[in-house]
Write an enzyme that holds these catalytic residues in place. Sequence first.
Site, mmCIF file in Angstrom:
data_model
loop_
_atom_site.group_PDB
_atom_site.id
_atom_site.type_symbol
_atom_site.label_atom_id
_atom_site.label_comp_id
_atom_site.label_asym_id
_atom_site.label_seq_id
_atom_site.Cartn_x
_atom_site.Cartn_y
_atom_site.Cartn_z
ATOM 1 N N SER A 142 -56.815 17.861 34.426
ATOM 2 C CA SER A 142 -56.006 18.999 33.969
ATOM 3 C C SER A 142 -56.413 20.183 34.837
ATOM 4 O O SER A 142 -57.474 20.135 35.492
ATOM 5 C CB SER A 142 -56.357 19.274 32.505
ATOM 6 N N TYR A 155 -62.396 20.009 25.481
ATOM 7 C CA TYR A 155 -61.357 19.577 26.440
ATOM 8 C C TYR A 155 -61.752 19.993 27.860
ATOM 9 O O TYR A 155 -61.700 19.202 28.790
ATOM 10 C CB TYR A 155 -60.017 20.213 26.034
HETATM 11 P P1 NAD Z 1 -49.225 12.750 24.396
HETATM 12 O O1 NAD Z 1 -49.783 13.154 23.090
HETATM 13 O O2 NAD Z 1 -47.755 12.817 24.619
HETATM 14 O O3 NAD Z 1 -49.700 11.269 24.771
HETATM 15 C C1 NAD Z 1 -51.033 10.852 24.623
HETATM 16 C C2 NAD Z 1 -51.031 9.391 24.242
HETATM 17 O O4 NAD Z 1 -52.402 8.973 24.182
HETATM 18 C C3 NAD Z 1 -50.406 9.110 22.864
HETATM 19 O O5 NAD Z 1 -49.443 8.079 22.956
HETATM 20 C C4 NAD Z 1 -51.605 8.702 22.010
HETATM 21 O O6 NAD Z 1 -51.288 7.764 20.997
HETATM 22 C C5 NAD Z 1 -52.531 8.104 23.064
HETATM 23 N N1 NAD Z 1 -53.925 8.068 22.612
HETATM 24 C C6 NAD Z 1 -54.629 9.043 21.982
HETATM 25 N N2 NAD Z 1 -55.849 8.605 21.668
HETATM 26 C C7 NAD Z 1 -55.929 7.330 22.133
HETATM 27 C C8 NAD Z 1 -56.948 6.347 22.114
HETATM 28 N N3 NAD Z 1 -58.138 6.575 21.530
HETATM 29 N N4 NAD Z 1 -56.693 5.150 22.683
HETATM 30 C C9 NAD Z 1 -55.495 4.889 23.246
HETATM 31 N N5 NAD Z 1 -54.476 5.773 23.292
HETATM 32 C C10 NAD Z 1 -54.703 6.977 22.733
HETATM 33 O O7 NAD Z 1 -50.013 13.652 25.461
HETATM 34 P P2 NAD Z 1 -49.760 13.972 27.019
HETATM 35 O O8 NAD Z 1 -49.504 15.413 27.119
HETATM 36 O O9 NAD Z 1 -48.841 12.991 27.624
HETATM 37 O O10 NAD Z 1 -51.251 13.756 27.557
HETATM 38 C C11 NAD Z 1 -51.635 12.684 28.387
HETATM 39 C C12 NAD Z 1 -52.841 13.097 29.204
HETATM 40 O O11 NAD Z 1 -52.476 14.187 30.040
HETATM 41 C C13 NAD Z 1 -54.044 13.577 28.385
HETATM 42 O O12 NAD Z 1 -55.230 13.100 28.965
HETATM 43 C C14 NAD Z 1 -53.962 15.078 28.506
HETATM 44 O O13 NAD Z 1 -55.210 15.684 28.341
HETATM 45 C C15 NAD Z 1 -53.445 15.209 29.912
HETATM 46 N N6 NAD Z 1 -52.821 16.497 30.228
HETATM 47 C C16 NAD Z 1 -51.748 16.933 29.518
HETATM 48 C C17 NAD Z 1 -51.185 18.154 29.836
HETATM 49 C C18 NAD Z 1 -50.010 18.700 29.096
HETATM 50 O O14 NAD Z 1 -49.731 19.897 29.257
HETATM 51 N N7 NAD Z 1 -49.301 17.916 28.313
HETATM 52 C C19 NAD Z 1 -51.727 18.929 30.885
HETATM 53 C C20 NAD Z 1 -52.823 18.438 31.578
HETATM 54 C C21 NAD Z 1 -53.360 17.214 31.243
#
Ligand code: NAD
Length: 260
Positions: A142, A155
């Site tokens: 991130s 985080y």
């Molecule tokens: P999201 O909530 O849409 O998807 C996350 C998925 O991870 C979900 O389907 C959830 O069920 C799954 N998950 C959670 N805990 C789990 C576990 N213990 N085992 C297996 N699966 C698990 O979120 P997203 O925004 O798509 O995030 C995905 C990644 O991207 C994360 O690592 C997040 O930190 C990172 N990220 C997101 C953003 C943003 O702005 N959305 C920015 C930077 C980084």
Amino acid sequence: MKLQDKVAIVTGAASGIGKEIAATFVREGAKVAIFDLDQAKADAAAKEMDPTGKRALGFVADVTNEQEVNDGVDKVAQVFGGIDILVSNAGIQTVFPIEDFPFDKWKQLLSIHLDGAFLTTKAAIKYMYKQGRGGSIIYMGSVHSKEASVLKAPYVTAKHGLIGLAKTVAKEGAKHKVRANVICPGFVRTPLVEKQIPEQAKELGMSEDDVIKKVMLKETVDGEFTTVQDVAETALFFASFESNALTGQSLVVSHGWFMQ
Ligand code: NAD
């Protein structure tokens, strides 16, 4: 087709960024294992990407559970014939000021992001080494891998930690042509972010609109969210890059929020 017949595991791929990465990899010819917490959701995501059930399959694996990760990874290798790409993407967000941060929530977040990355790497890299055809490991960092924001102590800690893990895996994996890199997205409107908007508005005493404009997108060059497609294209770039020239790196995809 940039990933013809490669085998990929994408964790947290039933939703958001992981889902788009998995769909992009399937379109580029890969066979993709969708790891997530709920079988029905993982299956539904897989079916959307490939109704034939040949190139995308759902697997239940909590990335914090060593046995589930090992069993899932073994099964993928059996069903699809090896493992070439791992995208360690599963993650959550929890916001509290540090003085109120519940210890169990701190541990849960670190475990999903860091234990999850470690356990999936450990299980998948053995296959990459054995196969002798190299591999690509991609960690979902991130902008918070590079800098901090208030309310996000675990985080920011976890996302910084992933860069250390990627650098170590890059060094250890080099002789087997296994590369490790980190993608560092800015804010993307996924369920993870939609949940944060009202939570941050409450903690910071702001309107939701102000949280978007004055907190989340304040430092971007154009006030725009990054999209799931932007991140998936970056993942495709790392996944399809052929040599050790690109390893141990982290790439910020954020509309200019945090310039290296
Ligand atoms: P999201 O909530 O849409 O998807 C996350 C998925 O991870 C979900 O389907 C959830 O069920 C799954 N998950 C959670 N805990 C789990 C576990 N213990 N085992 C297996 N699966 C698990 O979120 P997203 O925004 O798509 O995030 C995905 C990644 O991207 C994360 O690592 C997040 O930190 C990172 N990220 C997101 C953003 C943003 O702005 N959305 C920015 C930077 C980084």
